[in-house]
Design a protein around this motif. Structure first.
Motif, PDB file in Angstrom:
ATOM      1  N   LYS A 214     -53.804  60.504  -4.895  1.00 30.51           N
ATOM      2  CA  LYS A 214     -52.683  59.730  -4.381  1.00 30.51           C
ATOM      3  C   LYS A 214     -52.549  58.398  -5.121  1.00 30.51           C
ATOM      4  N   ARG A 215     -53.700  57.738  -5.365  1.00 29.50           N
ATOM      5  CA  ARG A 215     -53.663  56.468  -6.100  1.00 29.50           C
ATOM      6  C   ARG A 215     -53.132  56.681  -7.513  1.00 29.50           C
ATOM      7  N   GLU A 218     -49.332  57.165  -7.525  1.00 29.27           N
ATOM      8  CA  GLU A 218     -48.634  55.892  -7.321  1.00 29.27           C
ATOM      9  C   GLU A 218     -48.618  55.066  -8.604  1.00 29.27           C
ATOM     10  N   LYS A 219     -49.776  54.969  -9.246  1.00 26.09           N
ATOM     11  CA  LYS A 219     -49.870  54.175 -10.471  1.00 26.09           C
ATOM     12  C   LYS A 219     -49.069  54.801 -11.608  1.00 26.09           C
ATOM     13  N   LYS A 221     -46.345  56.621 -11.356  1.00 24.98           N
ATOM     14  CA  LYS A 221     -44.921  56.349 -11.102  1.00 24.98           C
ATOM     15  C   LYS A 221     -44.580  54.894 -11.450  1.00 24.98           C
ATOM     16  N   GLU A 222     -45.468  53.991 -11.038  1.00 23.26           N
ATOM     17  CA  GLU A 222     -45.238  52.569 -11.312  1.00 23.26           C
ATOM     18  C   GLU A 222     -45.193  52.303 -12.813  1.00 23.26           C
TER      19      GLU A 222
END
Length: 307
Positions: A214-215, A218-219, A221-222
């Motif tokens: 999950k982390r 997120e990273k 995508k960022e």
């Protein structure tokens, strides 16, 4: 300029990390506050129950379900995951996987319904306009015939019933509405818990690896957004420079259409590959299968991918 002490910086980073880790909870809390505020504004500013048998039910139900439907549509419309999967699905139906998207979009509508039912104003107007004999008999049980005639006017304080009878009906409507509201909250909580348990039970990775996954997503995508902006800027500068200086542009490395299609697909974890996203899988395969010198570049004359 005076520097902040190391302890202050560490405390600030700890607080910042906490808020970043809890951003989903904070987002849902903010959404709940907006829902409560929106419901109060609707109730105080625009909602005026017509208080007649012909319109009460439709009017109350519109205010109860209408905003929920709008929030559902907006939740789907602003879902980047939806458009990522939906784009091109007519040509490639295998891309469709809407379960998680629809579940996420239902959060705001359910919040609205819960808040509106707990308040009870819309429900009172809607049920007071019902003409079904069984329902009216239930509401006016052990009451005079005037109750059946004046039921639709009860929410507006224009009925000819005594204040005690009117207050008794309003309290009954409010109790029914709040029971429905709490029932919806309980059902949503139980379904959410069971769905989370089912998803984690069928997970192909451990809890810690799932957390890392999950982390990473997120990273990725960022960083993808930032890198895409930077890369698009460089490509635009290269094309504009070529146009204004009237010279052939330099070769520009660019992903193929197939690569874009691969990273836009729904990702399913596979134990045979140590990959955490479709982008990583695409990169790993490209690295294994295609030497750097044979990767596609943007053709300088036609803007087409060349191999």
């Amino acid at each position: 300029m005076q520097k902040l002490p190391a302890d202050t910086m560490d405390n600030f980073q700890t607080v910042l990390r906490f808020f970043l880790n809890q951003k989903a909870t904070i987002g849902y809390s903010f959404m709940a506050l907006l829902t409560i505020g929106g419901e109060r504004i609707f109730t105080l500013v625009s909602f005026q129950c017509p208080c007649n048998h012909d319109q009460n039910f439709a009017y109350g139900l519109t205010f109860l379900l209408g905003p929920a439907a709008v929030l559902l549509v907006l939740g789907l419309f602003f879902s980047t995951k939806l458009w990522r999967l939906y784009t091109g699905c007519c040509l490639n139906p295998m891309k469709l996987s809407f379960t998680s998207i629809f579940t996420g979009a239902c959060v705001a509508p359910i919040m609205w319904l819960c808040v509106a039912l707990l308040n009870g104003t819309f429900y009172e107007c809607a049920v007071s306009g019902l003409d079904d004999n069984l329902v009216v008999d239930l509401f006016c049980k052990n009451k005079t015939m005037k109750c059946r005639e004046e039921l639709a006017r009860v929410p507006c304080d224009r009925s000819k019933l005594s204040s005690d009878e009117r207050m008794e009906l309003l309290l009954m409507f409010r109790a029914q509405s709040q029971i429905l509201g709490w029932s919806l909250i309980i059902i949503a909580a139980v379904v959410g818990l069971l769905g989370t348990c089912y998803t984690n039970c069928r997970s192909k990775v451990s809890y810690l690896q799932l957390t890392f996954w999950k982390r990473y997503v997120e990273k990725e995508k960022e960083r993808f957004d930032a890198y895409a902006m930077d890369y698009a800027t460089k490509l635009a500068e290269r094309n504009l420079q070529s146009f204004f200086e009237n010279k052939a542009p330099e070769a520009f490395p660019f992903p193929s259409h197939k690569a874009w299609e691969e990273i836009s697909a729904h990702y399913t974890f596979s134990r045979s590959e140590q990959c955490y996203s479709t982008l990583q899988r695409c990169v790993e395969r490209t690295d294994r299968e295609t030497p750097p010198e044979k990767r596609p570049v943007l053709d300088s004359e036609y803007g087409m991918e060349m191999h």
